[in-house]
Motif scaffolding. Sequence first.
Motif, PDB file in Angstrom:
ATOM      1  N   LYS A   1       0.836  -1.209   0.000  1.00  0.00           N
ATOM      2  CA  LYS A   1       0.000   0.000   0.000  1.00  0.00           C
ATOM      3  C   LYS A   1       0.870   1.257   0.000  1.00  0.00           C
ATOM      4  CE  LYS A   1      -4.014   2.071   0.178  1.00  0.00           C
ATOM      5  NZ  LYS A   1      -4.981   1.923  -0.913  1.00  0.00           N
ATOM      6  N   ALA A   2       1.966   1.219   0.737  1.00  0.00           N
ATOM      7  CA  ALA A   2       2.839   2.403   0.851  1.00  0.00           C
ATOM      8  C   ALA A   2       3.879   2.476  -0.256  1.00  0.00           C
ATOM      9  CB  ALA A   2       3.532   2.400   2.215  1.00  0.00           C
ATOM     10  N   GLY A   3       4.409   1.302  -0.670  1.00  0.00           N
ATOM     11  CA  GLY A   3       5.517   1.295  -1.628  1.00  0.00           C
ATOM     12  C   GLY A   3       5.170   0.785  -3.001  1.00  0.00           C
ATOM     13  N   GLY A   4       3.921   0.324  -3.194  1.00  0.00           N
ATOM     14  CA  GLY A   4       3.523  -0.207  -4.486  1.00  0.00           C
ATOM     15  C   GLY A   4       3.986  -1.636  -4.685  1.00  0.00           C
ATOM     16  N   PRO A   5       3.657  -2.247  -5.823  1.00  0.00           N
ATOM     17  CA  PRO A   5       4.043  -3.638  -6.095  1.00  0.00           C
ATOM     18  C   PRO A   5       5.545  -3.876  -6.021  1.00  0.00           C
ATOM     19  CG  PRO A   5       2.391  -2.912  -7.666  1.00  0.00           C
ATOM     20  CD  PRO A   5       2.825  -1.691  -6.903  1.00  0.00           C
ATOM     21  N   GLY A   6       6.333  -2.830  -6.303  1.00  0.00           N
ATOM     22  CA  GLY A   6       7.793  -2.965  -6.256  1.00  0.00           C
ATOM     23  C   GLY A   6       8.315  -3.326  -4.881  1.00  0.00           C
ATOM     24  N   ALA A   7       7.528  -3.031  -3.836  1.00  0.00           N
ATOM     25  CA  ALA A   7       7.945  -3.367  -2.468  1.00  0.00           C
ATOM     26  C   ALA A   7       8.138  -4.872  -2.314  1.00  0.00           C
ATOM     27  CB  ALA A   7       6.908  -2.863  -1.468  1.00  0.00           C
ATOM     28  N   LEU A   8       7.344  -5.656  -3.066  1.00  0.00           N
ATOM     29  CA  LEU A   8       7.463  -7.115  -2.985  1.00  0.00           C
ATOM     30  C   LEU A   8       8.817  -7.588  -3.502  1.00  0.00           C
ATOM     31  CD1 LEU A   8       5.992  -9.727  -2.217  1.00  0.00           C
ATOM     32  CD2 LEU A   8       5.068  -9.828  -4.541  1.00  0.00           C
TER      33      LEU A   8
ATOM     34  N   GLY B   1      -7.449   3.881  -5.495  1.00  0.00           N
ATOM     35  CA  GLY B   1      -7.202   4.312  -4.119  1.00  0.00           C
ATOM     36  C   GLY B   1      -5.733   4.365  -3.771  1.00  0.00           C
ATOM     37  N   PHE B   2      -4.843   3.968  -4.738  1.00  0.00           N
ATOM     38  CA  PHE B   2      -3.401   3.988  -4.499  1.00  0.00           C
ATOM     39  C   PHE B   2      -2.850   5.366  -4.828  1.00  0.00           C
ATOM     40  CE2 PHE B   2       1.006   3.163  -5.994  1.00  0.00           C
ATOM     41  CZ  PHE B   2       1.528   2.730  -4.787  1.00  0.00           C
ATOM     42  N   LEU B   3      -2.094   5.946  -3.899  1.00  0.00           N
ATOM     43  CA  LEU B   3      -1.653   7.334  -4.031  1.00  0.00           C
ATOM     44  C   LEU B   3      -0.350   7.502  -4.796  1.00  0.00           C
ATOM     45  CD1 LEU B   3      -2.504   8.534  -0.399  1.00  0.00           C
ATOM     46  CD2 LEU B   3      -3.903   8.747  -2.469  1.00  0.00           C
ATOM     47  N   GLY B   4       0.226   6.388  -5.237  1.00  0.00           N
ATOM     48  CA  GLY B   4       1.506   6.473  -5.932  1.00  0.00           C
ATOM     49  C   GLY B   4       2.669   6.265  -4.981  1.00  0.00           C
ATOM     50  N   ALA B   5       3.832   5.859  -5.513  1.00  0.00           N
ATOM     51  CA  ALA B   5       4.999   5.599  -4.661  1.00  0.00           C
ATOM     52  C   ALA B   5       6.287   5.813  -5.439  1.00  0.00           C
ATOM     53  CB  ALA B   5       4.952   4.167  -4.133  1.00  0.00           C
ATOM     54  N   THR B   6       7.294   6.338  -4.771  1.00  0.00           N
ATOM     55  CA  THR B   6       8.615   6.505  -5.372  1.00  0.00           C
ATOM     56  C   THR B   6       9.409   5.209  -5.223  1.00  0.00           C
ATOM     57  OG1 THR B   6       9.575   7.286  -3.297  1.00  0.00           O
ATOM     58  CG2 THR B   6       8.615   8.950  -4.754  1.00  0.00           C
TER      59      THR B   6
END
Length: 457
Positions: free
Chosen positions: A87-94, A255-260
């Motif tokens: 939710k905070a970092g997007g799919p890339g967090a995985l 609902g996803f706010l985007g992530a760097t």
Amino acid sequence: MNLIDVFNKIDSFIWGPPLLVLLVGTGILFTFKLGFLQITKLPQSLKLIFKAENSGTGDISSFGALCTALAATVGTGNIVGVATAIKAGGPGALFWMWIAAFFGMATKYAEGLLAIKYRVKDSNGNISGGPMYYIVNGMGEKYKPLAIFFSISGILVALLGIGTFTQVNSITDSINGSFGVDPKITGIIITILVAFVIFGGLKSISNVATKIVPFMATVYILICSLVIITFFNKIPETFILIIKSAFSPTAAFGGFLGATVSMAIRNGIARGVFSNESGLGSAPIAAAAAKTEWPAEQGLISMTGTLIDSLIICSLTGFALILSGVWQSDLNGALMTQSAFETVLPSLGPLFLTISLSLFAFTTILGWSYYGERCFEFLFGVKGINGYRVLFVLMVLLGSFLKLELVWIIADIVNGLMAIPNLIALIALSPIVISETKLYFNYINSSKDLKSTQKPI
């Protein structure tokens, strides 16, 4: 600025880039020094889970030690933590969670090895081990302040956070939401069950863990797999999305706010480490009690814990969230995972999540009760252990009545602080890890050579 804001800033600093770099960096160090052991020796480590000889000094089997460690690590982080990270970092967090887990396997190997190498028996004849013992017995008495610092942190985490409040609240809230049961009633039942198990000591905890952990992990894996199979045609594009999002910003959508990229890296690594606990120093406390003659053997078994926790369970959760599209919704945490389950099991999904979350949290309570107990024993001896157990049970009971945000933040801080003395010890004792590894594999290879030269009669 209020007190909670102050402690939140401290928490963000403790779990900031320096600690995360040190945690992953230690894993990278051992990965190269041990020749990518988490790949080359993985088949052997998986085989040892069920076929270790269990012939050495110890209180429980190697499998029991692994399940006890998994009881503490496989918890709400696998359900809530993964959802929060994505939710905070997007799919890339995985992706970055995978990176942390891959190198964390080498760290977990070193922890398990040193736990056996430097374990001792307490005055009751029970095995004690973990970072506090390999700091003192491996690095020397002059480093005892580091061991004391680790033990105090361990007790605080067990009593105030991961071991009690957060887990009890997760169970009571989940059961209240699904079945409408008063949280206080659920809390009292949990407290009675916890007391019944932990007053039986490590063998009692291990017996429960070896029954519940495989069951709960299997059920959860099956549900996540069902979600993944349902959206099977989206798997290739999901892989591409995960990799792309790991190295480029994720655009806002729904609902996803985007992530760097930095948000993906920080959330993925932090949640990955928090879930599998590689480098934090908790798992080797359980590993020390395993019946084995070879430190490296338990190291191999221990590193499978990170594989199971992060590379399997967390990955399946992540794929279920991304494939089902719920990561783009306004939901977060357990509700997001529940929504993913509902896409394939509209009526049973929330029920399965409640059962999984409750079992995960309950076993985490048991695992951390033992971690805190061994830290307590290191500081104060065996005479006060029953007093510690009574206090732990009372904190479990209190956790069902209170929701103290500040206590959770403090627990998160001391959990991060546990890692510092442990990582110092791991790096300082890395030559021991390497020499013990060579000793074990020379023995294994010579045994194979001996068998190959023996002729049948």
